[in-house]
Design an enzyme around this catalytic site. Structure first.
Site, short mmCIF file in Angstrom:
data_model
loop_
_atom_site.label_atom_id
_atom_site.label_comp_id
_atom_site.label_asym_id
_atom_site.label_seq_id
_atom_site.Cartn_x
_atom_site.Cartn_y
_atom_site.Cartn_z
CB SER A 144 70.21 77.25 15.80
OG SER A 144 69.71 77.27 16.82
CG HIS A 195 67.30 81.12 17.65
ND1 HIS A 195 66.38 81.06 17.71
CD2 HIS A 195 68.40 80.42 17.40
CE1 HIS A 195 66.92 79.68 17.64
NE2 HIS A 195 67.29 79.61 17.77
#
Length: 310
Positions: A144, A195
């Site tokens: 991610s 992230h």
């Protein structure tokens, strides 16, 4: 390597359903191959999860740099895999059609490596700023971080519009920042720094020097900004044409086809239907914007527990 122990496999079933609904023929090859690699390494991991996750201690202190390559493609559980791969499908279909398969594969490779490097730099900086060594011990795994970078790039190439997050419309240019905060609040086990590293890499590509550096390093970039070599475009039915009119060393059937045309008629490749390169490009962009895959928006990370999730 022994198969990972799994529970209900709900994530794998949901992912298979997602792929079935889209249709394999509608998923460009680089996106499909990347999805397949992630699924394969979930079922048959290269190493145990604690030996693939990325941290300053393991990668820098102990010089285990292989984690830079392994950590993006391993996932903590099947739902973590599902959310990341569903997001990859949505972003990959749009970006691969926009950029072409070769450049998208190049982009994925660079982002996968750089996201890990930026993650290590951010964690090292936090360790020195706070004098808290726990930042250097945090070990993250998952795709991610790369997906956050792809989201920045996708919003750059498809500006405008809004994304609904928890029922509220958020302009696409700010969506990645809102999701960065909300995902960390709702799922504390996710890696906030991982992230953030992906967003930084995406910004380095869209507003920084990364894109120019990648073009310089890639020998197939032409002077007008188009990517040389064979470039494949797609429509909702699969392959629709090639950017290169014919291979440089093509055989006699290709040469004979062009030799039979009158000198005044421009050569037309059977796959391009007479469209110029610019017209093919515009057609590909319109196809990507109209593709039903753009409606399947998924979260970029999920799950709980250690290691933290990219």
């Amino acid at each position: 390597m022994r198969n990972r122990q799994r529970g209900s496999n709900l994530g794998l079933l949901l992912l298979a359903s997602q792929v079935f609904q889209l249709g394999i023929d509608n998923i460009p090859p680089v996106t499909l191959a990347t999805l397949g690699l992630n699924v394969y390494l979930f079922l048959f991991p290269a190493k145990p999860l604690l030996r693939t996750c990325l941290s300053v201690r393991e990668a820098y202190w102990y010089r285990d740099w292989s984690r830079l390559l392994l950590s993006p493609f391993h996932h903590a559980d099947d739902m973590h895999l599902y959310f990341n791969m569903a997001s990859l499908l949505w972003k990959g279909i749009k970006l691969e059609r926009k950029l072409g398969g070769a450049w998208f594969a190049y982009l994925l490779s660079v982002f996968s490596l750089l996201t890990g490097l930026v993650y290590l730099l951010l964690e090292t900086g936090l360790t020195h700023m706070t004098e808290d060594s726990s930042y250097s011990l945090q070990c993250a795994v998952g795709f991610s971080g790369v997906l956050f970078g792809l989201k920045v790039v996708n919003n750059h190439y498809h500006p405008g519009g809004a994304t609904y997050i928890m029922g509220l419309p958020v302009a696409n240019r700010y969506a990645c920042w809102v999701e960065l905060v909300l995902i960390h609040i709702m799922n504390p086990g996710t890696s906030f720094v991982g992230h953030l590293a992906g967003i930084v890499v995406g910004l380095l590509y869209t507003t920084g020097p990364l894109k120019s550096l990648m073009k310089t390093c890639a020998g197939f970039v032409t002077s007008n900004g188009q990517y040389g070599g064979q470039q494949t475009y797609y429509n909702s039915s699969g392959y629709s044409g090639y950017g290169t009119p014919y291979p440089p060393n093509s055989g006699a059937p290709y040469r004979q086809q062009y030799d039979t045309r009158t000198p005044s008629a421009p050569p037309q490749h059977p796959y391009t239907a007479g469209l110029s390169e610019d017209e093919q490009y515009e057609t590909a962009v319109r196809a990507s914007l109209n593709d039903r895959g753009q409606s399947h928006h998924a979260q970029t990370s999920s799950g709980k527990g250690l290691p933290s999730h990219f």
